[in-house]
Structures are given as C-alpha cells and as structure tokens.
Design a protein around this motif. Structure first.
Motif, PDB file in Angstrom:
ATOM      1  N   LEU A 161      41.002  43.839  29.420  1.00 32.07           N
ATOM      2  CA  LEU A 161      41.482  44.929  30.270  1.00 32.07           C
ATOM      3  C   LEU A 161      40.318  45.566  31.023  1.00 32.07           C
ATOM      4  O   LEU A 161      40.411  45.836  32.227  1.00 32.07           O
ATOM      5  CB  LEU A 161      42.195  45.979  29.419  1.00 32.07           C
ATOM      6  CG  LEU A 161      42.905  47.115  30.165  1.00 32.07           C
ATOM      7  CD1 LEU A 161      44.050  46.565  30.999  1.00 32.07           C
ATOM      8  CD2 LEU A 161      43.430  48.145  29.171  1.00 32.07           C
ATOM      9  N   LEU A 162      39.203  45.771  30.330  1.00 24.58           N
ATOM     10  CA  LEU A 162      38.030  46.334  30.998  1.00 24.58           C
ATOM     11  C   LEU A 162      37.452  45.352  32.007  1.00 24.58           C
ATOM     12  O   LEU A 162      37.032  45.750  33.095  1.00 24.58           O
ATOM     13  CB  LEU A 162      36.966  46.722  29.972  1.00 24.58           C
ATOM     14  CG  LEU A 162      35.684  47.327  30.541  1.00 24.58           C
ATOM     15  CD1 LEU A 162      35.980  48.564  31.383  1.00 24.58           C
ATOM     16  CD2 LEU A 162      34.696  47.669  29.431  1.00 24.58           C
ATOM     17  N   LYS A 163      37.447  44.077  31.674  1.00 22.59           N
ATOM     18  CA  LYS A 163      36.969  43.059  32.619  1.00 22.59           C
ATOM     19  C   LYS A 163      37.789  43.100  33.904  1.00 22.59           C
ATOM     20  O   LYS A 163      37.233  43.091  35.015  1.00 22.59           O
ATOM     21  CB  LYS A 163      37.065  41.666  31.992  1.00 22.59           C
ATOM     22  CG  LYS A 163      36.526  40.549  32.890  1.00 22.59           C
ATOM     23  CD  LYS A 163      37.009  39.180  32.447  1.00 22.59           C
ATOM     24  CE  LYS A 163      38.467  38.973  32.834  1.00 22.59           C
ATOM     25  NZ  LYS A 163      38.937  37.598  32.575  1.00 22.59           N
ATOM     26  N   LEU A 164      39.109  43.171  33.772  1.00 26.97           N
ATOM     27  CA  LEU A 164      39.983  43.221  34.946  1.00 26.97           C
ATOM     28  C   LEU A 164      39.740  44.489  35.763  1.00 26.97           C
ATOM     29  O   LEU A 164      39.741  44.458  36.996  1.00 26.97           O
ATOM     30  CB  LEU A 164      41.454  43.148  34.515  1.00 26.97           C
ATOM     31  CG  LEU A 164      41.915  41.822  33.906  1.00 26.97           C
ATOM     32  CD1 LEU A 164      43.346  41.944  33.398  1.00 26.97           C
ATOM     33  CD2 LEU A 164      41.824  40.700  34.943  1.00 26.97           C
ATOM     34  N   ALA A 165      39.522  45.598  35.063  1.00 34.62           N
ATOM     35  CA  ALA A 165      39.261  46.859  35.764  1.00 34.62           C
ATOM     36  C   ALA A 165      37.975  46.768  36.574  1.00 34.62           C
ATOM     37  O   ALA A 165      37.916  47.220  37.726  1.00 34.62           O
ATOM     38  CB  ALA A 165      39.175  48.002  34.752  1.00 34.62           C
ATOM     39  N   LEU A 166      36.932  46.187  35.995  1.00 38.16           N
ATOM     40  CA  LEU A 166      35.656  46.041  36.694  1.00 38.16           C
ATOM     41  C   LEU A 166      35.786  45.111  37.893  1.00 38.16           C
ATOM     42  O   LEU A 166      35.217  45.368  38.961  1.00 38.16           O
ATOM     43  CB  LEU A 166      34.592  45.526  35.733  1.00 38.16           C
ATOM     44  CG  LEU A 166      34.132  46.519  34.649  1.00 38.16           C
ATOM     45  CD1 LEU A 166      33.310  45.803  33.584  1.00 38.16           C
ATOM     46  CD2 LEU A 166      33.334  47.657  35.267  1.00 38.16           C
ATOM     47  N   GLN A 167      36.533  44.035  37.743  1.00 39.18           N
ATOM     48  CA  GLN A 167      36.733  43.099  38.850  1.00 39.18           C
ATOM     49  C   GLN A 167      37.565  43.740  39.962  1.00 39.18           C
ATOM     50  O   GLN A 167      37.263  43.578  41.155  1.00 39.18           O
ATOM     51  CB  GLN A 167      37.423  41.829  38.351  1.00 39.18           C
ATOM     52  CG  GLN A 167      36.552  40.960  37.459  1.00 39.18           C
ATOM     53  CD  GLN A 167      37.308  39.781  36.866  1.00 39.18           C
ATOM     54  OE1 GLN A 167      38.490  39.899  36.524  1.00 39.18           O
ATOM     55  NE2 GLN A 167      36.641  38.651  36.740  1.00 39.18           N
ATOM     56  N   TYR A 168      38.588  44.471  39.568  1.00 37.91           N
ATOM     57  CA  TYR A 168      39.493  45.068  40.558  1.00 37.91           C
ATOM     58  C   TYR A 168      38.794  46.171  41.352  1.00 37.91           C
ATOM     59  O   TYR A 168      38.897  46.230  42.586  1.00 37.91           O
ATOM     60  CB  TYR A 168      40.719  45.629  39.833  1.00 37.91           C
ATOM     61  CG  TYR A 168      41.784  46.163  40.753  1.00 37.91           C
ATOM     62  CD1 TYR A 168      42.434  45.345  41.666  1.00 37.91           C
ATOM     63  CD2 TYR A 168      42.159  47.505  40.701  1.00 37.91           C
ATOM     64  CE1 TYR A 168      43.416  45.834  42.511  1.00 37.91           C
ATOM     65  CE2 TYR A 168      43.137  48.015  41.536  1.00 37.91           C
ATOM     66  CZ  TYR A 168      43.761  47.167  42.441  1.00 37.91           C
ATOM     67  OH  TYR A 168      44.733  47.660  43.279  1.00 37.91           O
ATOM     68  N   THR A 169      38.072  47.050  40.671  1.00 37.29           N
ATOM     69  CA  THR A 169      37.430  48.165  41.368  1.00 37.29           C
ATOM     70  C   THR A 169      36.249  47.697  42.222  1.00 37.29           C
ATOM     71  O   THR A 169      35.868  48.382  43.176  1.00 37.29           O
ATOM     72  CB  THR A 169      36.934  49.223  40.365  1.00 37.29           C
ATOM     73  OG1 THR A 169      36.109  48.591  39.370  1.00 37.29           O
ATOM     74  CG2 THR A 169      38.100  49.907  39.681  1.00 37.29           C
ATOM     75  N   LYS A 170      35.690  46.556  41.892  1.00 32.76           N
ATOM     76  CA  LYS A 170      34.571  46.033  42.690  1.00 32.76           C
ATOM     77  C   LYS A 170      34.992  45.805  44.136  1.00 32.76           C
ATOM     78  O   LYS A 170      34.197  46.011  45.069  1.00 32.76           O
ATOM     79  CB  LYS A 170      34.054  44.722  42.084  1.00 32.76           C
ATOM     80  CG  LYS A 170      32.873  44.140  42.841  1.00 32.76           C
ATOM     81  CD  LYS A 170      32.425  42.809  42.242  1.00 32.76           C
ATOM     82  CE  LYS A 170      31.279  42.214  43.058  1.00 32.76           C
ATOM     83  NZ  LYS A 170      30.846  40.903  42.522  1.00 32.76           N
ATOM     84  N   ALA A 171      36.248  45.435  44.335  1.00 32.72           N
ATOM     85  CA  ALA A 171      36.740  45.125  45.685  1.00 32.72           C
ATOM     86  C   ALA A 171      36.672  46.333  46.607  1.00 32.72           C
ATOM     87  O   ALA A 171      36.492  46.181  47.824  1.00 32.72           O
ATOM     88  CB  ALA A 171      38.172  44.595  45.605  1.00 32.72           C
TER      89      ALA A 171
END
Length: 277
Positions: A161-171
C-alpha cells in the motif's frame, strides 16, 4: 500604524542582524528601520525584558479538532493561538470526524481558514478514513491544494500500500508522510523501553519498532524514487538512517516532537503527567 520594538535580539541566521540587539521601526506593516536606537514617534511601543524577534514560525503537525471535535478546539481558536504564539503557517492534521480524505473536506477547511492571517495548510489522509486499507483521493485532494498525505500517528503496515502511494504521488510530485511505527512491536505501549519502563512496570515500545519501519520505508523509497517525510522520529538510530539516505540522494525529510529534543524517559520516574505526552 507606527510600531516601535525596543532593544530586541534578532534571531535570523540569514540576516546581517543575527543575534544583534536592535530597535525595529515598523510603519503600516513594513519594516522601515533597524538601528541601535530609533527615535521615531510611534503609535505603540513594545518593550520587554529579554525580548527576541524572529521570522514567523511553522508547525508541520497541529490537531485542532474541527470538524467533529470542536469541544477539543475550533479552527478559529487554534489559528488565533498560533498567531499569538508567533506561528505564521501550520499544517492541519486529518484526524478529524470525518477524516480529511477527500477533496470536498479539503476545500471545506480552506474556505473556513482562508481569511485568517495564519496560513492553514492541509494534510490529507493517505488512506480512506485512515484505516490503512485503500488509498484516499490523493490526486483530487492535491488539486485542491492539500500539501501532504499521511494517516496521523498510524504506521502503514501494508508495504504494498505504501509502495503504491509513493508511485502514485510521484506522478504529481506529492509528498507522503508516514508515522514510523511497527504496530506488532508497539501495541498498547506507554513509553520508551528501558530501565525506567522496567522499574515502573509499564508496557514499553522498543526503539526497533521505529527503526525497522524506517528501514523498510527507505527501501520502498529507493524502489519508487519518490519522496517521503518521516513524522515524529524519536531515536538516534533513525537520525543516522535518514542522514545516510540523504547522502545517497534519496528525497527524504523528517520531523521530531520538541519534547524528544529536550527530555528523556527519566522524566517519567515520578509519574509527573506533565511529561507524559
């Protein structure tokens, strides 16, 4: 309005007046003179023993209560207190009722606070209702000027979940804020683990509960090449881990509660509740 501040020590490392005792003359909200002695007539003169002047302060984590916990503190009273305490900007935590996890609630807070002299920035929840299950409306909240996303005082136990959050907010160059705690090592803990907790018989939290989580989150940060902020770190080991990560070039920052800078668990030996924060 003409204001004269007498014999104030200026605290501003970037200023040529840093740590110098000066008079400060302000007219209609603008500084007109900084001198050893100013003789201008003023509508109001401020004179206190041991007076200090600095730029406005910033608090990255405040919990006022509104909406839902107005009995704890309203937005108006919280911002008034911040203003009187020298703070010019604060970040509002999302631990309200309802939790600030969507754009409509972010906009509500912006509308309620926009006319105050203190700049109220908004932290949106990272997950829906801060339940650590599904990501909240991060991009929509970002579009409505939420500046950071995190579940207040809750560690993100699901690494994916944290990995996805980091990937998503990077955009959209969003900032993820995490409270570094491994719940299975800290459940119902009341203080730091050590000699004091043992002598008092209180359930304690070992420093590895924080360190293990920071190590994991830094690995996820390396993988995603995003950015992260660790809130309220409390151990020297955490400082070293973050220092090394910054040397590697990772986009990482951290904050610490002021009590952890000044006191240790020894202050709890006499059960003085002023130090149980």
């Amino acid at each position: 309005m003409r204001l004269l501040i007498k014999s104030a020590k200026i605290i501003d490392p970037k200023s040529p007046y840093h740590l110098k005792q000066k008079d400060i003359f302000i007219e209609n909200g603008k500084i007109k003179a900084i001198e050893d002695k100013v003789d201008e007539k003023a509508d109001k003169q401020i004179t206190y023993k041991n007076l200090h002047v600095s730029q406005g302060w910033f608090d990255s984590s405040v919990s006022f209560g509104e909406p839902g916990f107005e009995d704890r503190e309203t937005l108006q009273n919280g911002l008034d207190t911040a203003m009187k305490s020298g703070f010019t900007s604060v970040i509002l935590n999302p631990n309200t009722d309802p939790v600030i996890d969507n754009a409509a609630l972010v906009q509500y807070l912006k509308t309620k606070t926009q006319s105050h002299i203190v700049n109220a920035l908004i932290s949106g929840a990272l997950t829906e209702q801060s339940k650590n299950q599904q990501l909240a409306e991060l991009f929509d909240m970002h579009q409505h000027n939420a500046v950071v996303f995190g579940d207040y005082k809750k560690g993100i136990q699901n690494a994916n979940l944290l990995k996805l959050a980091l990937q998503y907010t990077k955009a959209f160059e969003g900032l993820v804020q995490v409270f570094p705690i491994e719940n299975s090592l800290s459940e119902k803990a009341q203080m730091h683990e050590g000699e004091i907790s043992t002598s008092l018989g209180l359930k304690a939290q070992p420093r590895m509960a924080e360190v293990i989580q920071i190590k994991r989150d830094l690995d996820l940060l390396r993988y995603t090449d995003s950015k992260i902020h660790f809130s309220c770190i409390s151990t020297a080991d955490s400082v070293e881990l973050i220092k090394q990560a910054k040397k590697e070039g990772l986009d990482v920052s951290c904050s610490v509660a002021i009590s952890n800078l000044i006191y240790t668990d020894k202050k709890l030996q006499d059960f003085d509740t002023r130090y149980k924060v």
